[in-house]
Design an enzyme around this catalytic site. Structure first.
Site, PDB file in Angstrom:
ATOM      1  N   ASP A 414      -5.530   6.051  -3.273  1.00 23.66           N
ATOM      2  CA  ASP A 414      -4.086   5.861  -3.214  1.00 23.66           C
ATOM      3  C   ASP A 414      -3.752   5.500  -4.670  1.00 23.66           C
ATOM      4  OD1 ASP A 414      -1.551   5.833  -2.254  1.00 23.66           O
ATOM      5  OD2 ASP A 414      -1.823   3.771  -1.875  1.00 23.66           O
ATOM      6  N   LYS A 415      -2.635   5.644  -4.981  1.00 27.36           N
ATOM      7  CA  LYS A 415      -1.912   5.269  -6.432  1.00 27.36           C
ATOM      8  C   LYS A 415      -1.312   4.073  -6.120  1.00 27.36           C
ATOM      9  CE  LYS A 415       1.503   6.633  -8.188  1.00 27.36           C
ATOM     10  NZ  LYS A 415       2.508   5.661  -8.944  1.00 27.36           N
ATOM     11  N   LYS A 552      19.915   6.295  -0.019  1.00 27.64           N
ATOM     12  CA  LYS A 552      19.102   6.173  -1.233  1.00 27.64           C
ATOM     13  C   LYS A 552      17.537   6.775  -0.924  1.00 27.64           C
ATOM     14  CE  LYS A 552      16.868   2.251  -1.161  1.00 27.64           C
ATOM     15  NZ  LYS A 552      16.805   0.690  -1.061  1.00 27.64           N
ATOM     16  N   ARG A 583       8.855   4.453 -11.224  1.00 23.16           N
ATOM     17  CA  ARG A 583       8.906   5.117 -10.005  1.00 23.16           C
ATOM     18  C   ARG A 583      10.553   5.047  -9.896  1.00 23.16           C
ATOM     19  NH1 ARG A 583       5.243   3.877  -5.734  1.00 23.16           N
ATOM     20  NH2 ARG A 583       6.942   3.183  -4.578  1.00 23.16           N
ATOM     21  N   THR A 663      -1.325  10.834  -3.548  1.00 18.71           N
ATOM     22  CA  THR A 663      -0.252   9.780  -3.500  1.00 18.71           C
ATOM     23  C   THR A 663       1.026  10.271  -2.993  1.00 18.71           C
ATOM     24  OG1 THR A 663       1.247   8.482  -4.821  1.00 18.71           O
ATOM     25  CG2 THR A 663       0.351  10.541  -5.811  1.00 18.71           C
ATOM     26  N   ASP A 665       3.905   9.973  -4.237  1.00 15.69           N
ATOM     27  CA  ASP A 665       4.854  10.153  -5.334  1.00 15.69           C
ATOM     28  C   ASP A 665       4.973  11.452  -5.927  1.00 15.69           C
ATOM     29  OD1 ASP A 665       5.385   7.335  -5.233  1.00 15.69           O
ATOM     30  OD2 ASP A 665       4.308   6.788  -7.181  1.00 15.69           O
ATOM     31  N   ARG A 774       2.970  13.986  -3.497  1.00 14.66           N
ATOM     32  CA  ARG A 774       3.890  14.417  -2.293  1.00 14.66           C
ATOM     33  C   ARG A 774       3.039  14.592  -1.077  1.00 14.66           C
ATOM     34  NH1 ARG A 774       8.669  12.383  -4.211  1.00 14.66           N
ATOM     35  NH2 ARG A 774       9.750  13.895  -5.697  1.00 14.66           N
ATOM     36  N   ASN A 804      -0.214   3.806   5.166  1.00 13.79           N
ATOM     37  CA  ASN A 804      -0.095   5.295   5.142  1.00 13.79           C
ATOM     38  C   ASN A 804      -1.563   5.793   4.656  1.00 13.79           C
ATOM     39  OD1 ASN A 804       0.165   3.822   2.646  1.00 13.79           O
ATOM     40  ND2 ASN A 804       1.235   5.897   1.902  1.00 13.79           N
ATOM     41  N   ASP A 805      -2.436   5.050   4.487  1.00 24.73           N
ATOM     42  CA  ASP A 805      -3.862   5.222   4.026  1.00 24.73           C
ATOM     43  C   ASP A 805      -4.886   5.154   5.107  1.00 24.73           C
ATOM     44  OD1 ASP A 805      -2.765   5.554   1.191  1.00 24.73           O
ATOM     45  OD2 ASP A 805      -2.796   3.297   1.024  1.00 24.73           O
TER      46      ASP A 805
END
Length: 1115
Positions: A414-415, A552, A583, A663, A665, A774, A804-805
């Site tokens: 993961d990042k 947001k 980010r 990731t 991101d 993504r 989430n990992d």
């Protein structure tokens, strides 16, 4: 089919369809609804006892024995033991029964002790006091007596005793704060909301007067999903129906924080609570070493059967001559002559199986388990892997995969929070195209005491100032941060100018970094964040009566829903910040008229009260509401790279391990991080497999174009030996996003059996690094599974720090959790946990390397020494007329694997260091020497087996030829068969022990004590066993045998000579291979030996010289 589904169907149809319903109805406080209300099906619920133990006092022995004998090796030895009891076999049943009893007993004691600890923990949990409401008063009872429907009061810092529906709290707004660290590892405070119609009940009398029923789904293990509704009855009106969701559910194991007390009604108790349903163990992971060990075991089982068959056939061939079958001194009885030939042959076959069964090393399993269990402590004791900042050290959740750490070929990381610190620092915001930065870097100068923000370009217009105000209002309102004026509350503290301490509590560190102010607004609705929508919204009402929706989220989810605003300028700024590794979040809003808000309320209410498909209906509602937005701006926060993350990735790549970053991101942010951590380098040619490119070309064309690019150099470049660090060779890096992965994983529409997976894998294999951006959590697991089950079947490792990992951590061969700021769920579900990403370097390159070297030697050595043990017994049958006469005494048969040769290999497998720790960290390429299970390949296995056969032949025929002419002792006595067997056994014990001593590179006083002590123990035992008349023995065939053997000069000569001859081939092989075909490890060993004395002599640094002299000797 899933076992849980089978159990559900059996329960459902065996119990009767009429007794099974998909939902349950609870009477709050056990008060039945008024007459005329809808009738409900009565259901029985379990009590509140938690049972995590596996056994009870009554079923421990049968259940434990059943589980142990499910293992093939244990079951095999049980069969051998029973055969020895039933038929007349050459060896005593004790020789098989005692080692089996030892193995079973040790394992049972270990498992029994572990289960006793679970019983102890269960009793402590089940007997803790809980406050019930009965007849308007508080009653204190044990937790196990709580029932579904009971109303419970929980005080601050107490743990919820079961799953509760939140009815009310001491707060006027009906909220409470909860931490779920023991459930999902999330240390942040979560806000839960009481039922609207019961939040005003603050006393025991008020709560006791509540008349309501709750309808909800049957227990589900998902911690974040709950669907239900509550019917609140009044005396005159129809019941008021309110929806219940996860925000109203307080889970067992969670802790109440910053709230004085709450009242709740129990809906799931005992083993039906979500915490208990998540007790289910993870799927069993098996290491490559264990699989190799089982294959070798099958080979040796085939050898055993072959030996027994050969001896059985040869026995009847030899007995075909009448004078051999019935010599004059051993005539058969009439019943023996009439016995069925096939039955007799089968009995002889079983007897030979018993005679040779010691070639299967039953004690190897116990030794391997002890090695793994004790060896795992070296990780937890490693001070270099202790993090001073967090006070955390490494954790070992399973010791079954220690050696797998030395076989990793792919790392999926993961990042955020793993490669980066997950510590967000606000950098800038862009409003209407104008950029704002904090005061502290205004005009290029650092202002340490400043706390505001300044524009760095032109001042905004009047309309711009209005948008500026709306932007900061959105940041202040669209979040889950709670502000507390309390010095004793857990959380990060900010000190405003007034000196009053404030605590910001949020479920996301990004939000804490953005929130700086607050204004009084009425919160009307929250459209919660989820990983699919990638955004959240709030609907608020200002003091003037204006209603706003503030949204947001990620730029990819906000820009498509925007119809107004300076999109191009803000998009350009977002992309620029992403390239710099920041980010970004985009902020938008729209103003709602009262009629529009009423429609939204009706839409949300209809979705919230639905018991079926509530999540889908809510998602559809959110989709309709969050549209036609006006873009306000974007924020940028920095997530700094973790210390030594770049050095760790560089070392892993040198070790031949491919590193993939997975990731959620956006691509630009993730790519910038990959450059910063040296996953991508300046000479890396990036290949993109993204949605944007697929829109321009078809997926087929993109894949084939990438394939041609990377495979063009495949003829001149072998990726297995390429470290990815050479500037002379073209290095490729692949970037893929989640949408493109979905297309690749989807089968072709033409119905052909193949798809694009193999082509995608070929491209990935030719790239030194891959970035997947993504990615949804399940897509991370899909990527890991895709590589895991590719045709090479590489060993995979997944590392992450958040919930989430978890999916990819569970999917990989080895899962490692980082003890980070996103909680401990990843660490709890992993096989190992480390405080920082940098510790992965030592865990793999040092600990993993050592674990694999040690256990591979252990496995090969066990098979080798058992070949040495049994093959002389096989040869002996050719000289005793295949009469099944044993070569060794019963005591030697029993104690060979248990006592005489067990401790040296166990200590070797715990302490061996073939090269130093500093060398392994300095030269990661040594990891390649053990890659792909190198030390347990067939070539190595066959070498060890042939070496065992050679040594066994030396033992047997060396002793045989030395005693071929009848050897007479000084007193005129002749050596017999027991003396011959004892001589062979003595040479064998000394040879296999000294063989291990020759393989030992890392000598300590413990090694010396165990190796030489084992040989001394054998000699002392033999002297006592044959030198004393033991009253418990019916006959003592070994009396004075060992002493008589040692009194002979030829016996001493035979021992020394045969041991030397047995060890000579292995020594010669090692010398020749090291000189002619040395491995990288052997070159380093040779270099260390030559350099260490010179460096010690030349060094002027006395402490280093002192340390060098005090180190254990390396051979």
């Amino acid at each position: 089919m899933d076992c849980s589904l089978v159990r559900t169907l059996v329960h459902r149809y065996c119990a009767g369809e009429e007794n099974w319903v998909d939902s349950r109805t609870i009477y709050v406080g056990h008060r039945e609804p008024p007459p005329g209300a809808e009738a409900y099906i009565p259901q029985r619920y379990p009590d509140n006892r938690i049972v995590s133990s596996k056994y009870t006092f009554w079923n421990f022995i049968p259940k434990n024995l059943f589980e142990q004998f499910r293992r093939i090796a244990n079951f095999y030895f049980l069969i051998i033991f029973l055969v020895q009891l039933i038929i007349d076999t050459p060896t005593s049943p004790v020789t098989s029964g005692l080692p089996l009893f030892f193995v079973i007993t040790v394992t049972a004691i270990k498992q029994g002790y572990e289960d006793w600890l679970r019983h102890k923990a269960d009793n402590a949990m089940n007997q803790c006091p809980v406050h019930f409401i009965q007849h308007g008063k508080l009653v204190r009872k044990q937790s196990r007596k709580l029932r579904v429907g009971d109303i419970v009061m929980v005080k601050e810092d107490e743990t919820f005793p079961c799953d509760l529906i939140f009815l009310s709290s001491n707060r006027g707004d009906g909220t409470c704060h909860v931490t779920t660290a023991s459930l999902d590892g999330e240390s942040s405070h979560k806000t839960h909301y009481a039922v609207q119609d019961t939040k005003g009940f603050h006393t025991e009398e008020d709560i006791d007067g509540l008349h309501a029923t709750i309808e909800c789904e049957q227990p589900q293990p998902d911690l974040y999903k709950f669907v239900g509704r509550i019917n609140v009855y009044s005396d005159l009106n129809d019941p008021v129906v309110r929806p219940l969701g996860s925000e109203n559910l307080l889970l067992r194991g969670a802790t109440l924080k910053n709230t004085e007390k709450i009242f709740g009604v129990a809906i799931y108790t005992g083993m039906e609570t979500k915490m208990a349903l998540n007790y289910q163990s993870k799927s069993q992971k098996r290491s490559a070493v264990e699989k190799s060990m089982n294959v070798f075991l099958i080979v040796y089982l085939c050898i055993l059967i072959s030996k027994a068959l050969i001896n059985t056939v040869l026995k009847y061939v030899w007995q075909s001559e009448p004078f051999r079958d019935e010599p004059w001194y051993n005539q058969k009885t009439e019943s023996e002559r009439q016995r069925n030939l096939f039955l007799k042959a089968f009995t002889d076959f079983l007897a030979f199986m018993v005679l040779f069964n010691y070639i299967i090393p039953v004690s190897m399993y116990v030794t391997v388990e002890m090695q793994k269990f004790l060896g795992s402590y070296f990780i937890t004791w490693d001070e270099d892997m202790f993090d001073e900042d967090t006070g955390e050290g490494p954790l070992v959740n399973t010791s079954d995969l220690n050696e797998e750490l030395g076989q990793v070929e792919y790392i999926f990381t993961d990042k955020t929070g793993t490669l980066t610190e997950n510590n967000m620092e606000f950098k800038e915001c862009c409003i209407e195209g104008h950029v704002y930065v904090p005061h502290v870097i205004c005009n290029g100068q650092v202002l340490p005491d400043a706390s505001g923000i300044d524009m760095i370009d032109s001042s905004p217009s009047v309309s711009g100032r209005e948008r500026e105000e709306l932007f900061f209002r959105a940041l202040c309102l669209c979040h889950t941060v709670q502000v507390k004026d309390d010095d004793n509350v857990d959380g990060p503290r900010k000190s405003p100018d007034g000196g009053k301490s404030c605590v910001y509590i949020s479920s996301s560190p990004d939000e804490v970094a953005l929130v700086e102010g607050v204004q009084r607004f009425e919160l009307l609705e929250i459209l919660s964040f989820d990983s699919v929508r990638r955004r959240m919204s709030v609907i608020v009402k200002s003091a003037e009566g204006d209603i706003y929706l503030f949204c947001k989220g990620a730029d990819s989810s906000i820009f498509p829903r925007v119809i107004e605003g300076k999109v191009d300028q803000i998009r350009a700024r977002v992309e620029r910040n992403a390239v710099e590794g920041l980010r970004t979040l985009c902020v938008a809003y729209k103003r709602l008229i009262p009629e529009e808000y009423e429609g939204i309320c009706q839409l949300l209410q209809a979705a919230k009260v639905a018991l079926q498909d509530r999540e889908r209906k809510l998602a559809d509602a959110y989709e309709q509401i969050e549209k036609d937005l006006i873009l306000l701006g974007a924020t940028a926060v920095e997530d700094r790279l973790q210390e030594k993350a770049a050095d760790t990735i560089e070392a892993l790549q040198k070790a031949g391990i491919k590193v993939w970053v997975l990731t959620g991101d956006k691509m630009e942010t993730a790519a910038a991080t990959c450059y910063a951590c040296k996953l991508f380098r300046r000479n890396t040619q990036l290949l993109e497999l993204t949605t944007k490119r697929i829109e321009e070309q078809s997926l087929h064309d993109v894949l084939f174009e990438l394939s041609k690019t990377v495979l063009r150099h495949s003829g001149s470049l072998t990726r297995d030996t390429f470290s990815g660090l050479s500037a002379d060779l073209q290095d490729y890096g692949l970037i893929i996003d989640g949408a493109a992965l979905s297309l690749i994983m989807k089968p072709r529409q033409d119905g052909s059996s193949g798809n694009y997976r193999e082509l995608f894998l070929e491209i990935c294999r030719s790239c030194s690094a891959v970035l997947c951006c993504r990615m949804a959590p399940l897509q991370k697991a899909q990527i890991v599974k895709l590589i895991k089950f590719s045709k090479e079947h590489p060993i995979t490792l997944a590392i992450g720090d958040g919930a989430n990992d978890v999916s990819m951590i569970l999917e990989a061969h080895v899962g490692i959790g980082v003890i980070g700021k996103e909680g401990r769920q990843a660490a709890r579900n992993s096989d190992y946990a480390i405080p920082k990403f940098k510790h992965l370097k030592k865990m793999l390159l040092v600990h993993g390397h050592f674990y694999y070297i040690r256990i591979s030697e252990l496995v090969q050595y066990f098979f080798y020494k058992n070949v040495c043990f049994i093959f002389p017994q096989f040869l002996y049958q050719f000289f005793c007329g295949f009469s099944q006469q044993t070569l060794y005494d019963t005591a030697y048969l029993t104690l060979y694997n248990i006592s005489f040769t067990s401790l040296p290999i166990l200590l070797y497998s715990l302490m061996e260091q073939h090269v130093g720790i500093d060398v392994l960290k300095r030269d990661p390429t040594l990891y390649r020497d053990i890659a792909k299970n190198a030390l347990l390949r067939w070539r190595v296995f066959i070498y060890w087996t042939l070496l065992g056969l050679f040594d066994a032949m030396v033992f047997f025929f060396g002793a045989y030829f030395m005693f071929e002419n009848t050897t007479v002792t000084s007193n005129g006595q002749i050596f017999g068969n027991w003396t011959f067997g004892t001589l062979v056994f003595t040479v064998m014990v000394f040879t296999v022990t000294l063989k291990l001593a020759l393989d030992t590179h890392y000598w300590t006083w413990i090694n010396h004590f165990v190796i030489w002590g084992s040989l001394l123990f054998y000699v002392i035992f033999s002297l006592l066993w044959g030198g004393v008349i033991w009253p418990f023995l019916n006959y003592q065939r070994m009396y004075y045998v060992f002493i008589q053997m040692l009194s002979s000069g030829p016996a001493w000569l035979a021992i020394v000579l045969l041991v030397t001859v047995s060890l000579l081939p292995d020594v010669l092989k090692k010398v020749l291979c090291r000189q002619l075909w040395p491995t990288a490890t052997e070159r380093v060993q040779r270099g260390v030996k030559h350099k260490a004395p010179v460096q010690a002599a030349q060094s002027n640094d006395r402490p280093l010289l002192k340390d060098l002299l005090q180190r254990p000797r390396r051979s």
